[in-house]
Design a protein around this motif. Structure first.
Motif, PDB file in Angstrom:
ATOM      1  N   ALA A  25       0.835  -1.211   0.000  1.00 41.13           N
ATOM      2  CA  ALA A  25       0.000   0.000   0.000  1.00 41.13           C
ATOM      3  C   ALA A  25       0.864   1.252   0.000  1.00 41.13           C
ATOM      4  N   THR A  26       0.364   2.304  -0.672  1.00 38.42           N
ATOM      5  CA  THR A  26       1.038   3.610  -0.593  1.00 38.42           C
ATOM      6  C   THR A  26       0.298   4.504   0.397  1.00 38.42           C
ATOM      7  N   ILE A  27      -1.023   4.325   0.456  1.00 33.64           N
ATOM      8  CA  ILE A  27      -1.815   5.050   1.454  1.00 33.64           C
ATOM      9  C   ILE A  27      -2.565   4.023   2.293  1.00 33.64           C
ATOM     10  N   ILE A  28      -2.422   4.134   3.589  1.00 31.91           N
ATOM     11  CA  ILE A  28      -3.166   3.243   4.485  1.00 31.91           C
ATOM     12  C   ILE A  28      -4.038   4.107   5.369  1.00 31.91           C
ATOM     13  N   GLN A  29      -5.333   3.904   5.284  1.00 30.98           N
ATOM     14  CA  GLN A  29      -6.222   4.617   6.199  1.00 30.98           C
ATOM     15  C   GLN A  29      -6.562   3.688   7.345  1.00 30.98           C
ATOM     16  N   THR A  30      -6.485   4.204   8.557  1.00 35.56           N
ATOM     17  CA  THR A  30      -6.658   3.307   9.701  1.00 35.56           C
ATOM     18  C   THR A  30      -7.404   3.965  10.846  1.00 35.56           C
ATOM     19  N   ARG A  31      -7.973   3.102  11.651  1.00 36.09           N
ATOM     20  CA  ARG A  31      -8.631   3.545  12.866  1.00 36.09           C
ATOM     21  C   ARG A  31      -8.137   2.625  13.975  1.00 36.09           C
ATOM     22  N   HIS A  32      -7.633   3.192  15.045  1.00 30.90           N
ATOM     23  CA  HIS A  32      -7.241   2.448  16.260  1.00 30.90           C
ATOM     24  C   HIS A  32      -5.943   1.653  16.204  1.00 30.90           C
ATOM     25  N   ARG A  33      -5.304   1.475  15.052  1.00 32.82           N
ATOM     26  CA  ARG A  33      -4.065   0.697  15.036  1.00 32.82           C
ATOM     27  C   ARG A  33      -3.062   1.252  14.034  1.00 32.82           C
ATOM     28  N   ILE A  34      -1.780   0.975  14.310  1.00 31.87           N
ATOM     29  CA  ILE A  34      -0.713   1.162  13.328  1.00 31.87           C
ATOM     30  C   ILE A  34      -0.260  -0.252  12.974  1.00 31.87           C
ATOM     31  N   PRO A  35      -0.134  -0.563  11.677  1.00 29.91           N
ATOM     32  CA  PRO A  35       0.186  -1.952  11.298  1.00 29.91           C
ATOM     33  C   PRO A  35       1.444  -2.479  11.969  1.00 29.91           C
ATOM     34  N   GLU A  36       1.499  -3.817  12.130  1.00 30.55           N
ATOM     35  CA  GLU A  36       2.669  -4.444  12.764  1.00 30.55           C
ATOM     36  C   GLU A  36       3.891  -4.386  11.851  1.00 30.55           C
ATOM     37  N   VAL A  37       3.673  -4.531  10.533  1.00 33.13           N
ATOM     38  CA  VAL A  37       4.793  -4.459   9.587  1.00 33.13           C
ATOM     39  C   VAL A  37       5.320  -3.027   9.587  1.00 33.13           C
ATOM     40  N   PRO A  38       6.622  -2.825   9.817  1.00 30.22           N
ATOM     41  CA  PRO A  38       7.148  -1.457   9.841  1.00 30.22           C
ATOM     42  C   PRO A  38       6.862  -0.735   8.533  1.00 30.22           C
ATOM     43  N   MET A  39       6.421   0.496   8.629  1.00 32.51           N
ATOM     44  CA  MET A  39       6.098   1.292   7.440  1.00 32.51           C
ATOM     45  C   MET A  39       7.395   1.861   6.868  1.00 32.51           C
ATOM     46  N   THR A  40       7.381   2.099   5.566  1.00 28.85           N
ATOM     47  CA  THR A  40       8.605   2.561   4.918  1.00 28.85           C
ATOM     48  C   THR A  40       8.440   3.956   4.337  1.00 28.85           C
ATOM     49  N   ASN A  41       9.563   4.502   3.933  1.00 28.89           N
ATOM     50  CA  ASN A  41       9.609   5.809   3.283  1.00 28.89           C
ATOM     51  C   ASN A  41       8.705   5.764   2.037  1.00 28.89           C
ATOM     52  N   GLY A  42       7.884   6.767   1.854  1.00 31.34           N
ATOM     53  CA  GLY A  42       7.002   6.780   0.700  1.00 31.34           C
ATOM     54  C   GLY A  42       5.587   6.333   1.029  1.00 31.34           C
ATOM     55  N   GLN A  43       5.405   5.726   2.182  1.00 31.04           N
ATOM     56  CA  GLN A  43       4.052   5.329   2.584  1.00 31.04           C
ATOM     57  C   GLN A  43       3.438   6.417   3.467  1.00 31.04           C
ATOM     58  N   ILE A  44       2.107   6.544   3.380  1.00 32.22           N
ATOM     59  CA  ILE A  44       1.396   7.500   4.226  1.00 32.22           C
ATOM     60  C   ILE A  44       0.375   6.735   5.063  1.00 32.22           C
ATOM     61  N   LEU A  45       0.405   6.980   6.366  1.00 34.40           N
ATOM     62  CA  LEU A  45      -0.614   6.386   7.223  1.00 34.40           C
ATOM     63  C   LEU A  45      -1.602   7.479   7.617  1.00 34.40           C
ATOM     64  N   VAL A  46      -2.861   7.289   7.233  1.00 31.84           N
ATOM     65  CA  VAL A  46      -3.899   8.272   7.535  1.00 31.84           C
ATOM     66  C   VAL A  46      -4.713   7.766   8.713  1.00 31.84           C
ATOM     67  N   LEU A  47      -4.706   8.512   9.813  1.00 29.90           N
ATOM     68  CA  LEU A  47      -5.454   8.069  10.987  1.00 29.90           C
ATOM     69  C   LEU A  47      -6.739   8.870  11.156  1.00 29.90           C
ATOM     70  N   GLN A  48      -7.816   8.164  11.458  1.00 32.12           N
ATOM     71  CA  GLN A  48      -9.092   8.813  11.745  1.00 32.12           C
ATOM     72  C   GLN A  48      -9.114   9.192  13.211  1.00 32.12           C
TER      73      GLN A  48
END
Lengths: 277, 277
Positions: free
Chosen positions: A99-122
């Protein structure tokens, strides 16, 4: 009458306004930037802040992943995915790495995120000072003057009453030694993932009309007293009943039929991947 | 003897006016209200000095400007004119009313302590007694929870509240206990000056005696300077070294307490003393 929605639902002007707010948020890590929250075909308080961020950032080259409480298959996650897919046509995935954009609620994924990825939190309640001060005009001043004593008081009160800090989610953290920030309702287990991360974290509160951000490699410190260190949830002696992981955030599940209590990974896609190896 | 020392607090020409005022104000005052323009002069050119280790009493009827003076000193209201110098702030050269918001907070937390007539104003009623004291210590910059608890114990013991009740909220305490918690909170950072605004008003006689006794002990133990506002001459007689009499926003008489009570000069003071004794 319009027979077709604009790419990614929002009109281009709105998307630009939201991106401008994002730029400001990235420039001032942890500062809550006000923005004009748009109407969406879902109610405010159902992740509209996150959706607006996703919609204004997404393009044809992106791959989207949506999670809710760690799960890719929950009703909320599935419907948000369907909606974004309908108005953009981007591919969706459950694999964090793809994924390049991950939208999430209540968690950050277990797999470490890398440069270039965006985590969008609600975010439901962006203001960490709201529990101690109901007025927005006052909390703004408190941030401006770094008047954070009341939030420390909150931690102390918990210590004196229960012998430990009992805040388990939305654990406040100090960003770049300046702003105290509410990391949205992630468990404090995930707080350490915010510090010096590779990826960009964006926080969107649709109802409260605020956007804030943690850019890559930002200093994020969970609040703790000098003599009482910050502790995340411990799952010592417990493991996921499906994949056997011992280093992930585990959900406790109670089977009322058998009276049994068991644990499994809250991050479902991670759990699946471990099993398939 | 005292005059050779540098005052802890020095107020000059404090004026608090409600309304714009007019050229006739000086000559057309009826009580503290201008008959020409209607402006109210709640405090009118008040000057006083508090010397190290002394208790300065202020007496006067309702509306005489006692609380206006106290609230101006504790930044609860902004004076129209005047200066106030604290020995421990800006080397006694800068008026506290010119301080920035952060400096004002510093003054309130570390140089002065305030005890209000109504404990609701001075305490967080829902937080434990220990937290109320810790709040001041946190605001002064400490992040050591153990030290805060030690200090809270020490102070609560000094005001004769059982340390077994330190994790209880003041809303569950009696009026006299609340007042004692408020005093211990005001003392948290060893302030140089304690402001006491009608601390015994509204308490029954036996509790009043206990609180007064406590203030006397504190004065002896910490050598702190106290500015004491009361309309009760018995309280003034018991505690104050010097006394100032206020009427309609102005100081009408000042001197040693015994002198004021035994040999009042101003007609109003004579009336006040005789109505009681």
């Amino acid at each position: 009458m319009m027979d077709k929605y604009n790419y990614a639902f929002l009109d281009e002007g709105s998307k630009r306004e939201i991106r401008r707010s994002v730029l400001k948020a990235v420039a001032i890590p942890g500062y809550q930037v006000p923005f004009g929250s748009r109407e969406l075909p879902i109610g405010r308080g159902w992740g509209t802040g996150g959706i607006q961020l996703t919609l204004s950032l997404i393009g044809p080259e992106d791959t989207l992943k949506v999670i809710d409480q760690g799960s890719d298959e929950s009703v909320n996650a599935v419907n948000i995915k369907k909606f974004v897919k309908m108005c953009t046509g981007v591919p969706c995935t459950t694999r964090t790495q793809e994924a390049t954009i991950i939208q999430t609620r209540h968690r950050i994924p277990e797999v470490p995120m890398t440069n270039g990825q965006i985590l969008v939190l609600q975010v439901p309640l962006p203001e960490p000072l709201r529990i101690v001060e109901p007025q927005e005009a006052v909390t703004k001043k408190m941030h401006a003057e770094s008047d954070y004593a009341p939030i420390w008081l909150q931690l102390y009160e918990s210590l004196i009453k229960y012998g430990k800090v009992t805040i388990s989610a939305e654990y406040p953290c100090l960003v770049e030694d300046r702003y105290i920030m509410n990391p949205s309702p992630i468990p404090k287990f995930d707080n350490s993932k915010l510090h010096d991360a590779e990826c960009l974290y964006l926080f969107g509160a649709g109802r409260e009309k605020k956007i804030y951000a943690i850019p890559p490699h930002t200093k994020v410190v969970s609040l703790a007293f000098d003599d009482v260190p910050f502790e995340k949830e411990s799952f010592r002696g417990k493991k996921c009943r499906l994949c056997g992981s011992t280093d992930t955030y585990l959900d406790e599940i109670f089977d009322s039929a058998t009276g049994e209590r068991y644990y499994q990974c809250s991050d479902t896609s991670y759990c699946k991947e471990v099993r398939s190896k | 003897m005292m005059l050779q020392e540098t005052p802890v607090l020095s107020v000059r020409g404090l004026t608090v006016r409600y309304g714009d005022g007019c050229p006739q104000c000086a000559s057309h005052l009826e009580k503290n209200r201008c008959t020409s323009c209607g402006a109210v002069w709640a405090a009118n050119d008040v000057s006083l000095d508090v010397y190290p280790g002394e208790v300065l009493g202020i007496v006067g009827e309702s509306g005489s400007g006692k609380s206006t003076l106290m609230q101006s000193l504790y930044f609860d209201l902004e004076p129209t004119a005047g200066t106030a110098y604290l020995q421990n702030y800006g080397a006694g050269k800068k008026s506290i009313w010119e301080a920035s918001a952060a400096e004002k907070r510093h003054i309130k937390n570390t140089i002065m302590g305030m005890v209000y007539q109504n404990p609701i104003r001075g305490l967080r009623m829902d937080y434990s007694a220990a937290s109320n004291i810790a709040e001041k210590i946190i605001a002064a910059g400490s992040r050591n929870a153990g030290q805060m608890t030690e200090r809270a114990k020490e102070l609560l013991e000094a005001v004769e509240i059982l340390t077994s009740r330190m994790s209880e909220a003041p809303k569950n305490f009696s009026g006299g206990m609340q007042q004692r918690v408020q005093i211990s909170k005001a003392l948290a950072n060893n302030p140089a000056l304690l402001l006491l605004d009608e601390v015994t008003t509204g308490l029954d006689l036996s509790v009043q005696a206990k609180v007064l006794d406590l203030i006397r002990k504190i004065k002896a133990k910490y050598g702190i300077s106290i500015l004491l506002v009361s309309h009760d001459l018995a309280v003034i007689r018991m505690l104050a070294d010097r006394t100032i009499v206020m009427l309609d926003g102005k100081i009408i008489e000042s001197g040693l307490t015994d002198q004021i009570l035994e040999d009042p000069q101003h007609a109003y003071t004579q009336q006040l003393v005789h109505s009681l004794l």
